[in-house]
Motif scaffolding. Structure first.
Motif, PDB file in Angstrom:
ATOM      1  N   UNK A  36       1.008  -0.941  -0.003  1.00  0.00           N
ATOM      2  CA  UNK A  36      -0.015  -0.177  -0.039  1.00  0.00           C
ATOM      3  C   UNK A  36       0.430   0.651   0.016  1.00  0.00           C
ATOM      4  N   UNK A  37       2.583   1.622  -0.216  1.00  0.00           N
ATOM      5  CA  UNK A  37       2.721   2.673   0.673  1.00  0.00           C
ATOM      6  C   UNK A  37       3.037   2.684  -1.019  1.00  0.00           C
ATOM      7  N   UNK A  38       2.892   2.366  -2.555  1.00  0.00           N
ATOM      8  CA  UNK A  38       3.306   2.054  -3.828  1.00  0.00           C
ATOM      9  C   UNK A  38       1.696   3.536  -4.439  1.00  0.00           C
ATOM     10  N   UNK A  69       8.544   6.205  -6.453  1.00  0.00           N
ATOM     11  CA  UNK A  69       6.989   5.639  -6.119  1.00  0.00           C
ATOM     12  C   UNK A  69       6.448   5.013  -4.533  1.00  0.00           C
ATOM     13  N   UNK A  70       7.687   4.678  -4.395  1.00  0.00           N
ATOM     14  CA  UNK A  70       8.172   3.426  -3.346  1.00  0.00           C
ATOM     15  C   UNK A  70       8.769   3.557  -2.740  1.00  0.00           C
ATOM     16  N   UNK A  71       8.668   3.290  -0.924  1.00  0.00           N
ATOM     17  CA  UNK A  71      10.406   3.490  -0.132  1.00  0.00           C
ATOM     18  C   UNK A  71      10.313   2.173   0.574  1.00  0.00           C
ATOM     19  N   UNK A 100      18.738   5.445  -3.204  1.00  0.00           N
ATOM     20  CA  UNK A 100      19.686   6.686  -1.975  1.00  0.00           C
ATOM     21  C   UNK A 100      19.111   6.511  -0.388  1.00  0.00           C
ATOM     22  N   UNK A 101      19.174   6.619   0.607  1.00  0.00           N
ATOM     23  CA  UNK A 101      18.771   7.573   1.829  1.00  0.00           C
ATOM     24  C   UNK A 101      17.938   8.343   1.944  1.00  0.00           C
ATOM     25  N   UNK A 102      16.682   8.447   2.306  1.00  0.00           N
ATOM     26  CA  UNK A 102      15.755   9.417   3.068  1.00  0.00           C
ATOM     27  C   UNK A 102      15.673   9.722   4.684  1.00  0.00           C
TER      28      UNK A 102
END
Ligand code: SF4
Ligand code: F3S
Length: 107
Positions: free
Chosen positions: A8-10, A31-33, A80-82
């Motif tokens: 559901x993150x997408x 569009x995702x983490x 990359x890190x966020x």
């Protein structure tokens, strides 16, 4: 153990989760983490922060979404890190709760 970001993150990608992570385990794709399992210390802080209920302990991932365990590990290495929250996509609310968004995942 690790925590895992699921389907559901997408296309929702609210990013509230990244603000609370003490070890900067979140990595950002288009569009995702994804959570890096080698960094996550199972502190549980991110789970209640996600407005889309898209974060679970790896042992408690919803049925049918088990593939997200390996996917988080794979994508976290590539992205990359966020660490700072950003505005979600304008249509995030429209996608919140839509099932089976994996084909829409952008790499
Ligand atoms: Fe970060 Fe804690 Fe969430 Fe793991 S459980 S990703 S360490 S906030
Ligand atoms: Fe995704 Fe929820 Fe974080 S939608 S970006 S896991 S706050």
């Amino acid at each position: 153990m690790t925590f895992v970001v699921v389907d559901n993150c997408i296309k929702c990608k609210y990013t509230d989760c990244v603000e609370v992570c003490p070890v900067d385990a979140f990595h950002e794709g288009p569009n995702f983490l994804a959570i890096d399992p080698d960094e996550c210390i199972d502190c549980t802080l991110c789970e209640p922060e996600c407005p889309a209920n898209a974060i679970f302990p790896e042992d408690d991932v919803p049925a049918g979404q088990e593939q997200f365990v390996a996917l988080n590990a794979e994508l976290a290495k590539a992205w990359p890190v966020i660490t700072e929250r950003k505005e979600p996509p304008a249509d995030a609310k429209d996608w919140d709760g839509k099932p089976n968004k994996l084909p829409l995942l952008q790499r």
